[in-house]
Design a protein around this motif. Sequence first.
Motif, PDB file in Angstrom:
ATOM      1  N   ALA A  97      46.480  63.350  50.784  1.00 49.50           N
ATOM      2  CA  ALA A  97      46.793  63.621  49.374  1.00 49.50           C
ATOM      3  C   ALA A  97      46.534  62.399  48.493  1.00 49.50           C
ATOM      4  CB  ALA A  97      48.255  64.062  49.253  1.00 49.50           C
ATOM      5  N   GLY A  98      46.106  61.281  49.088  1.00 50.33           N
ATOM      6  CA  GLY A  98      45.769  60.094  48.289  1.00 50.33           C
ATOM      7  C   GLY A  98      46.979  59.390  47.696  1.00 50.33           C
ATOM      8  N   ARG A  99      48.106  59.427  48.417  1.00 50.82           N
ATOM      9  CA  ARG A  99      49.339  58.842  47.868  1.00 50.82           C
ATOM     10  C   ARG A  99      49.566  57.383  48.290  1.00 50.82           C
ATOM     11  NH1 ARG A  99      54.030  62.807  49.692  1.00 50.82           N
ATOM     12  NH2 ARG A  99      55.269  61.132  48.776  1.00 50.82           N
ATOM     13  N   VAL A 100      48.639  56.831  49.081  1.00 46.18           N
ATOM     14  CA  VAL A 100      48.922  55.532  49.719  1.00 46.18           C
ATOM     15  C   VAL A 100      47.987  54.430  49.203  1.00 46.18           C
ATOM     16  CG1 VAL A 100      49.066  54.334  51.947  1.00 46.18           C
ATOM     17  CG2 VAL A 100      49.613  56.794  51.813  1.00 46.18           C
ATOM     18  N   ALA A 101      48.564  53.252  48.932  1.00 43.34           N
ATOM     19  CA  ALA A 101      47.755  52.055  48.637  1.00 43.34           C
ATOM     20  C   ALA A 101      48.051  50.998  49.682  1.00 43.34           C
ATOM     21  CB  ALA A 101      48.112  51.507  47.255  1.00 43.34           C
ATOM     22  N   ALA A 102      47.053  50.172  49.955  1.00 41.78           N
ATOM     23  CA  ALA A 102      47.265  49.000  50.810  1.00 41.78           C
ATOM     24  C   ALA A 102      47.621  47.824  49.911  1.00 41.78           C
ATOM     25  CB  ALA A 102      46.000  48.687  51.594  1.00 41.78           C
ATOM     26  N   PHE A 103      48.451  46.929  50.447  1.00 42.51           N
ATOM     27  CA  PHE A 103      48.873  45.778  49.649  1.00 42.51           C
ATOM     28  C   PHE A 103      48.961  44.537  50.540  1.00 42.51           C
ATOM     29  CE2 PHE A 103      52.706  43.607  47.495  1.00 42.51           C
ATOM     30  CZ  PHE A 103      51.875  42.728  46.833  1.00 42.51           C
ATOM     31  N   THR A 104      48.151  43.549  50.218  1.00 42.75           N
ATOM     32  CA  THR A 104      48.149  42.295  50.992  1.00 42.75           C
ATOM     33  C   THR A 104      48.713  41.167  50.145  1.00 42.75           C
ATOM     34  OG1 THR A 104      46.096  43.032  52.015  1.00 42.75           O
ATOM     35  CG2 THR A 104      46.692  40.731  52.354  1.00 42.75           C
ATOM     36  N   VAL A 105      49.659  40.436  50.715  1.00 42.63           N
ATOM     37  CA  VAL A 105      50.120  39.226  50.024  1.00 42.63           C
ATOM     38  C   VAL A 105      49.329  38.041  50.570  1.00 42.63           C
ATOM     39  CG1 VAL A 105      52.414  39.967  49.311  1.00 42.63           C
ATOM     40  CG2 VAL A 105      52.127  39.046  51.599  1.00 42.63           C
ATOM     41  N   ALA A 106      48.588  37.411  49.672  1.00 41.27           N
ATOM     42  CA  ALA A 106      47.681  36.330  50.079  1.00 41.27           C
ATOM     43  C   ALA A 106      47.798  35.149  49.117  1.00 41.27           C
ATOM     44  CB  ALA A 106      46.244  36.855  50.109  1.00 41.27           C
ATOM     45  N   GLY A 107      49.023  34.942  48.625  1.00 37.67           N
ATOM     46  CA  GLY A 107      49.220  33.873  47.648  1.00 37.67           C
ATOM     47  C   GLY A 107      49.751  32.588  48.258  1.00 37.67           C
ATOM     48  N   GLY A 108      49.994  32.601  49.567  1.00 36.48           N
ATOM     49  CA  GLY A 108      50.595  31.432  50.216  1.00 36.48           C
ATOM     50  C   GLY A 108      49.621  30.257  50.274  1.00 36.48           C
ATOM     51  N   GLN A 109      50.163  29.103  50.619  1.00 33.56           N
ATOM     52  CA  GLN A 109      49.339  27.889  50.614  1.00 33.56           C
ATOM     53  C   GLN A 109      48.761  27.568  51.980  1.00 33.56           C
ATOM     54  OE1 GLN A 109      52.554  25.791  48.466  1.00 33.56           O
ATOM     55  NE2 GLN A 109      50.978  25.138  47.048  1.00 33.56           N
ATOM     56  N   GLY A 110      49.266  28.248  53.015  1.00 25.60           N
ATOM     57  CA  GLY A 110      48.702  28.080  54.349  1.00 25.60           C
ATOM     58  C   GLY A 110      48.671  26.634  54.822  1.00 25.60           C
ATOM     59  N   THR A 111      49.723  25.898  54.499  1.00 28.34           N
ATOM     60  CA  THR A 111      49.698  24.455  54.824  1.00 28.34           C
ATOM     61  C   THR A 111      49.637  24.205  56.331  1.00 28.34           C
ATOM     62  OG1 THR A 111      52.017  24.641  54.249  1.00 28.34           O
ATOM     63  CG2 THR A 111      50.697  23.270  52.840  1.00 28.34           C
ATOM     64  N   ARG A 112      50.326  25.058  57.107  1.00 25.98           N
ATOM     65  CA  ARG A 112      50.353  24.787  58.549  1.00 25.98           C
ATOM     66  C   ARG A 112      48.966  24.930  59.169  1.00 25.98           C
ATOM     67  NH1 ARG A 112      54.966  28.880  60.034  1.00 25.98           N
ATOM     68  NH2 ARG A 112      54.301  29.707  58.029  1.00 25.98           N
ATOM     69  N   LEU A 113      48.198  25.893  58.708  1.00 29.48           N
ATOM     70  CA  LEU A 113      46.854  26.086  59.279  1.00 29.48           C
ATOM     71  C   LEU A 113      45.920  24.967  58.832  1.00 29.48           C
ATOM     72  CD1 LEU A 113      44.963  27.884  60.931  1.00 29.48           C
ATOM     73  CD2 LEU A 113      44.467  29.170  58.838  1.00 29.48           C
ATOM     74  N   GLY A 114      46.141  24.498  57.612  1.00 27.12           N
ATOM     75  CA  GLY A 114      45.348  23.378  57.119  1.00 27.12           C
ATOM     76  C   GLY A 114      43.887  23.728  56.917  1.00 27.12           C
ATOM     77  N   PHE A 115      43.613  24.966  56.537  1.00 29.05           N
ATOM     78  CA  PHE A 115      42.233  25.419  56.318  1.00 29.05           C
ATOM     79  C   PHE A 115      41.904  25.237  54.842  1.00 29.05           C
ATOM     80  CE2 PHE A 115      39.681  29.329  55.226  1.00 29.05           C
ATOM     81  CZ  PHE A 115      38.491  28.886  55.766  1.00 29.05           C
ATOM     82  N   ASP A 116      40.697  24.776  54.565  1.00 30.43           N
ATOM     83  CA  ASP A 116      40.314  24.496  53.193  1.00 30.43           C
ATOM     84  C   ASP A 116      39.766  25.761  52.545  1.00 30.43           C
ATOM     85  OD1 ASP A 116      39.752  23.219  50.868  1.00 30.43           O
ATOM     86  OD2 ASP A 116      37.852  22.362  51.571  1.00 30.43           O
ATOM     87  N   GLY A 117      40.629  26.529  51.936  1.00 29.78           N
ATOM     88  CA  GLY A 117      40.190  27.777  51.295  1.00 29.78           C
ATOM     89  C   GLY A 117      41.290  28.799  51.441  1.00 29.78           C
ATOM     90  N   PRO A 118      41.172  29.943  50.739  1.00 34.71           N
ATOM     91  CA  PRO A 118      42.203  30.972  50.887  1.00 34.71           C
ATOM     92  C   PRO A 118      42.282  31.409  52.352  1.00 34.71           C
ATOM     93  CG  PRO A 118      40.698  31.502  49.070  1.00 34.71           C
ATOM     94  CD  PRO A 118      40.113  30.326  49.790  1.00 34.71           C
ATOM     95  N   LYS A 119      43.497  31.654  52.844  1.00 35.79           N
ATOM     96  CA  LYS A 119      43.643  31.977  54.264  1.00 35.79           C
ATOM     97  C   LYS A 119      42.853  33.233  54.659  1.00 35.79           C
ATOM     98  CE  LYS A 119      47.601  31.017  57.022  1.00 35.79           C
ATOM     99  NZ  LYS A 119      48.914  31.434  57.549  1.00 35.79           N
ATOM    100  N   GLY A 120      42.771  34.176  53.737  1.00 41.39           N
ATOM    101  CA  GLY A 120      42.037  35.408  54.044  1.00 41.39           C
ATOM    102  C   GLY A 120      40.567  35.180  54.343  1.00 41.39           C
ATOM    103  N   THR A 121      40.052  34.015  53.991  1.00 45.71           N
ATOM    104  CA  THR A 121      38.639  33.723  54.249  1.00 45.71           C
ATOM    105  C   THR A 121      38.478  32.966  55.580  1.00 45.71           C
ATOM    106  OG1 THR A 121      38.614  31.589  53.073  1.00 45.71           O
ATOM    107  CG2 THR A 121      38.247  33.562  51.750  1.00 45.71           C
ATOM    108  N   PHE A 122      39.552  32.901  56.338  1.00 45.47           N
ATOM    109  CA  PHE A 122      39.494  32.207  57.640  1.00 45.47           C
ATOM    110  C   PHE A 122      38.828  33.133  58.670  1.00 45.47           C
ATOM    111  CE2 PHE A 122      41.173  30.836  61.729  1.00 45.47           C
ATOM    112  CZ  PHE A 122      40.903  29.482  61.651  1.00 45.47           C
ATOM    113  N   PRO A 123      37.849  32.605  59.455  1.00 48.51           N
ATOM    114  CA  PRO A 123      37.192  33.446  60.463  1.00 48.51           C
ATOM    115  C   PRO A 123      38.083  33.660  61.681  1.00 48.51           C
ATOM    116  CG  PRO A 123      36.170  31.254  60.343  1.00 48.51           C
ATOM    117  CD  PRO A 123      37.315  31.242  59.384  1.00 48.51           C
ATOM    118  N   VAL A 124      38.268  34.921  62.078  1.00 50.25           N
ATOM    119  CA  VAL A 124      39.207  35.191  63.183  1.00 50.25           C
ATOM    120  C   VAL A 124      38.629  35.931  64.376  1.00 50.25           C
ATOM    121  CG1 VAL A 124      41.511  35.178  62.183  1.00 50.25           C
ATOM    122  CG2 VAL A 124      40.075  37.205  61.902  1.00 50.25           C
TER     123      VAL A 124
END
Length: 472
Positions: A97-124
Amino acid sequence: MTPDSIRQAYRNAGQDQVFHFFDQLAPAAQETLLRQAAAIDLTEIDHLVNTLVRASGGSSVDVAGVEPAPYIPLPRAGGDAAQWAAAKAAGEEALRAGRVAAFTVAGGQGTRLGFDGPKGTFPVTPVTKKTLFQVFAEKILAASRRYGKPIPWFIMTSDINHEATVAFFEAHNFFGIEPGLIQFFSQGLMPAVTFDGKILLAAPDQIALSPDGHGGSLRALVRNGCTAKMASMGIDIVSYFQVDNPLVHCIDPAFIGFHLLAGSELTSKTCMKAYAGEKVGVFVQRGGKAEVLEYSDLPADLTNATDSDGKIRFRAGSIAIHIFSRELVERMGAAEDPALRLPFHLAKKKIPTVDANGQPVEPTEPNGIKFEMFVFDALPFAKDPVIVETAREDEFSPVKNAEGNDSPKTCREDQLRQWARWALAAGQSIPVDATGLPAFSFEISPLFADSPEAFAARAAEADLREGSVLQG
Ligand code: UTP
């Protein structure tokens, strides 16, 4: 507000130190500082300083009357298979029925990973090194194809990574998702304060600002018009997940169905703690209300308590996967009364700042406080909340640290184990070690199969060997 009225408001609030260097700044820098200052809700800061900072004498959280919260177990752990089937059917109907949306929170600073860039752009992924964002995009696309309805995707960024996130999606053609279905929006920022409640500067013309926590997502969804957009699209179910966990079922019909069948405003996934002292929050209840208690707030006797059958008593860990009803987001995200909004938590941190001469200071010890909201604090505010079990190996392997636990390596291996289980269940022979880790690396795109059942249906096309990539 005029520059004078902004400065006056800061003087009145006892925060005039923010303008200590103002007269020495170039006009453009003055403007930056004024803009940052005007965006801060001084009444909110004052309230937080009085209620949290001044009261933070190390008093521990009151756990009187805390009991484990009930949850719906997986069928293989004693859950009712018919109830799971009914939930899945209800969720599928909502998706069709099209009632669902996906929602990602990606505003964190990712300090522990220490990756230079938004965490969502990290290759996994193990072979093609797909990024976290691409994995989620493929899962969302796979679900929208299965249910025959577009699934809008809301992505929360922060000012620190917003432009880089949007540019990344543009450069990758939105991973095949219709661009109009993806909405990026920035969460709010909060100033850091000293232990005396004074707002800190990061530079003579910069307030020390950081994102207001994943709980900031509720008010950010409202303030950025996302809930209004959802309403206009007929969406009332928001599937929330974090940016760091590629195993998450972004769109899970049974999970959605449990939410709907219970008339719940907030449904959360749990996975059982691996051991009593595991550092995850746990679902508890008291006074008839469910809540998540952080591991650091659970005293040792409760942490180590066992049931009569020897199981860890407080075992239902929180893994940051939720279904929100749009109404709950609207209500809490727009609430004026602090008692009806998510509470803030404080964290003592090392906050880069400046000395009296405006020279940078990199503290070696915590020198101030950041304020953050946690999204799971919405639980006690939600009508008829539900907690549903999921299996860790199927759904939870976040990338948090550069090495060790919850690192790119453990996450890569958990993906491989999951795909190997699918292949073995479908009758293929794959050499695996005692932990289920296959002897070679391969990759299965969610667009090829996003579940054991979907894999079994296409197993004949799957010739798995070192470097195999099953795509689309
Ligand atoms: P974490 O608590 O793991 O924080 O966030 P983090 O900022 O990503 O990483 P560290 O602690 O600095 O190493 C869990 C999820 O919540 C999101 C993150 O992007 C991640 O998806 N989050 C966190 C926000 O969206 N905004 C925030 O203010 C904080």
